[in-house]
Design an enzyme around this catalytic site. Structure first.
Site, PDB file in Angstrom:
ATOM      1  CG  HIS A 206      -3.331  -3.808   3.246  1.00  0.00           C
ATOM      2  ND1 HIS A 206      -2.318  -3.326   4.046  1.00  0.00           N
ATOM      3  CD2 HIS A 206      -4.000  -2.728   2.791  1.00  0.00           C
ATOM      4  CE1 HIS A 206      -2.373  -2.006   4.070  1.00  0.00           C
ATOM      5  NE2 HIS A 206      -3.385  -1.612   3.318  1.00  0.00           N
TER       6      HIS A 206
ATOM      7  CB  CYS B 172      -0.974  -0.064   1.174  1.00  0.00           C
ATOM      8  SG  CYS B 172      -2.477   0.866   0.870  1.00  0.00           S
TER       9      CYS B 172
ATOM     10  CD  GLU C  32      -1.056  -6.548   5.196  1.00  0.00           C
ATOM     11  OE1 GLU C  32      -0.756  -6.767   4.000  1.00  0.00           O
ATOM     12  OE2 GLU C  32      -1.241  -5.394   5.635  1.00  0.00           O
TER      13      GLU C  32
HETATM   14  N1  GLN Z   1      -2.129   6.610   2.961  1.00  0.00           N
HETATM   15  C1  GLN Z   1      -2.181   5.855   1.757  1.00  0.00           C
HETATM   16  C2  GLN Z   1      -3.551   5.938   1.102  1.00  0.00           C
HETATM   17  O1  GLN Z   1      -4.518   6.282   1.735  1.00  0.00           O
HETATM   18  C3  GLN Z   1      -1.798   4.418   1.998  1.00  0.00           C
HETATM   19  C4  GLN Z   1      -2.769   3.678   2.857  1.00  0.00           C
HETATM   20  C5  GLN Z   1      -2.230   2.373   3.368  1.00  0.00           C
HETATM   21  O2  GLN Z   1      -1.043   2.128   3.323  1.00  0.00           O
HETATM   22  N2  GLN Z   1      -3.075   1.526   3.914  1.00  0.00           N
HETATM   23  O3  GLN Z   1      -3.686   5.636  -0.032  1.00  0.00           O
END
Ligand code: GLN
Length: 600
Positions: free
Chosen positions: A527, A400, A529
């Protein structure tokens, strides 16, 4: 439907969540279909707005629910897919009651904690317990309910009252209460003290709940006379008193419970006839994994370049996913915690020792992981970490924000766009390579997060990510973000060598980046994970650990299944390395630190 309630006494942090998950696993191993509900008595509607630094990670479900990290434990232990409603909070309950009151559903009555809140809690439990979570039809057999907090907390009172009423509502034989408590050992005399447990059971009784089983946390097994004493004072049969003494790894907890016949005690209370033979067979895999985990000694070092490095729970699922992959690769996981901001030039000037220590830690790692995050603290440090990994051919997985920072770094270093940035951190940047791309409302932040399961289509076959996922055409993974790679910058970045190997169905949202020329450089907008399981490590984590331990070629050079469903990453101990739906398999032989050949 049978209910098993798990409460906690004396102090928090006794591992109630893991105990409840392990009990679920044990019952599942006995052939029952198990679901779970976590009750969090805090006022927040969900965990989405809570700081990971204070409360640990926000776990994300397929349906987009942002929930307590304990739901992650349940999903991992029981291999189920829960819904947002499996996490009850005071905020959710009160909101539902207040909404009903506004609609006039209470017909002019005074709305009160008892019966309106307590009824709402019971109705919620009954409704959600019936939702199948294992992909099969029909309601589960057992619902494990974990009550967060410690008996005596003001916030949990309505829940305790509701659960007392609920045990009466569902009737004897359908409700089993397991109280997790602490039996401390005083150093001076080395004696196991029962008084705190006696008090907490008394507290429980005074609130109308009677424990059927005591699960006592202690450093060592409970002495016979200590069990006798607890039994006498707490009115719990000795056979129903279980010691959760310290074990070498978390996967031993279900085995500990089995060895002390916790499932038989539960079965007696619930009037179930359990086939214990099958119970043993299913737990064989857990036993093998728990033993293997203790045997591993050849390290694989992963630098976790994050923001919340002070509380490992902030990255719980990432750590678990790394662990699952490390065990599958026969390596002992060592985490080098690197606070991202410590890598920055500002720290080098202000605090050179801290900066040096951070760099030493980063440089001594075999692989780098930059996890997700929000807010600008440490972002430059994450960009520096991506640059270091890219330039030095060190395996890198960016999740992300970790993908976004890798893209920013590429735009700055390779495209020469010095001020390239995300509009999250520099709204006026001349080179916005990561921008706000909301799915929902443009005016309400609350509705703009891209949350939950979304589909990624592979753009090319044969990329490392695509191979690791078993060469499927698409995968579903969980998301939690607002910003994304600016589609207008994609062709420039691509011409400069950064491949966008996974996109959404519109082709506008970049989901996976890779560098073909690098040993392993992968960034993902999702994600992975959250869907990693013990024995079924997430594909890209497996890739990272394999690359960091010199096993990626072996892993990729094997014929990998071309047809698979969902999260294609089944790796089971003692059996062939199986991708996807198991129709086609590939054998990967790993060695552990002792040089023994192990199939992962
Ligand atoms: N802050 C970034 C976004 O909102 C990444 C979010 C994250 O890593 N979960 O896109």
């Amino acid at each position: 439907m049978k209910y098993v309630l798990v409460t906690g006494g004396v102090v928090s942090g006794l591992g109630k969540g893991v105990t409840a998950s392990s009990i679920g696993l044990l019952l599942q191993a006995c052939g029952l279909r198990v679901t779970s509900i976590k009750i969090d008595p805090y006022l927040n509607k969900d965990a989405g707005t809570m700081s990971p630094f204070e409360h640990g990670e926000v776990f994300v479900l397929d349906d987009g629910g942002e929930v307590d990290l304990d739901l992650g434990n349940y999903e991992r232990f029981l291999d189920v897919t829960l819904t947002r409603d499996n996490n009850i909070t005071t905020g959710k309950i009160y909101q539902s009651v207040i909404d009903k009151e506004r609609r006039g559903d209470y017909l002019g009555k005074t709305v009160q904690v008892v019966p309106h809140i307590t009824d709402a809690i019971q109705d919620w439990i009954e409704r959600v317990a019936a939702i199948p979570v294992d992909g099969k039809e029909g309601p589960p057999d057992v619902c494990v309910i974990e009550l967060g907090g410690t008996i005596g907390d003001i916030e949990s009172m309505p829940f305790i009252e509701a659960l007392g009423q609920f045990s009466y509502r569902v009737g004897a034989g359908n409700f089993c209460l397991i109280h997790v408590s602490l039996v401390p050992v005083l150093n001076v005399v080395g004696e196991q003290k029962t008084k705190p447990t006696q008090h907490s059971v008394r507290g429980l009784r005074s609130l109308g709940l009677t424990p059927n089983i005591l699960a006592c946390r202690s450093t060592t097994e409970l002495d016979v006379n200590v069990k006798e004493k607890l039994s006498r004072f707490c009115h719990v049969p000795e056979d129903n008193i279980i010691t959760l003494y310290d074990v070498s790894n978390i996967w031993r907890i279900p085995l500990l419970l089995r060895d002390q016949k916790a499932h038989e005690a539960i079965a007696n209370v619930l009037g179930l006839d359990l086939p214990c033979i099958s119970c043993k067979a299913v737990l064989r895999e857990w036993t093998a994994r728990a033993q293997l985990c203790d045997m591993l000694n050849e390290p694989v070092r992963i630098a976790m370049v994050g923001k919340y490095t002070g509380l490992s729970d902030s990255y719980l699922s990432v750590l678990k996913a790394l662990l699952h992959a490390s065990v599958a690769c026969g390596r002992k996981l060592v985490i080098n915690w690197v606070s991202a901001s410590d890598l920055e030039n500002a720290t080098a000037l202000e605090n050179p020792d801290v900066n040096k220590a951070a760099w030493d830690s980063l440089k001594s790692a075999d692989g780098v992981l930059v996890p997700g995050g929000f807010g600008d603290r440490g972002v430059e440090g994450k960009i520096i970490a991506a640059k270091y990994a890219r330039e030095n051919n060190i395996p890198y997985l960016g999740i992300c924000l970790g993908m976004q920072t890798a893209v920013i770094e590429y735009a700055r270093s390779i495209l020469g766009l010095e001020n390239a940035n995300s509009t999250e951190f520099d709204p006026n940047t001349k080179n916005p390579c990561v921008i706000f791309m909301p799915e929902g409302s443009k005016t309400h932040m609350g509705g703009t997060m891209r949350l939950g399961s979304r589909r990624t289509y592979f753009q090319v076959s044969g990329s490392k990510a695509s191979q690791l996922y078993g060469n499927q055409s698409f995968i579903d993974e969980r998301h939690r973000h607002r910003y994304e790679v600016n589609p207008e910058m994609v062709s420039k970045l691509e011409k400069a060598g950064l491949s966008f190997t996974g996109k959404d169905e519109s082709g506008q949202r970049m989901q996976i980046i890779e560098l073909a020329s690098h040993s392993y450089f992968v960034g993902v907008q999702f994600h992975p994970e959250f869907k990693s399981r013990p024995g079924k490590p997430s594909a890209l984590f497996l890739g990272l650990i394999a690359a960091a331990s010199g096993q990626l070629d072996t892993l990729l050079n094997k014929p990998i299944a071309t047809k698979a469903n969902g999260c294609a990453n089944g790796v089971s101990l003692g059996s062939p390395h199986r991708y996807g739906n198991g129709k086609s398999t590939v054998n990967v032989s790993y060695t552990n630190g002792n040089g023994n050949g192990l199939h992962a």
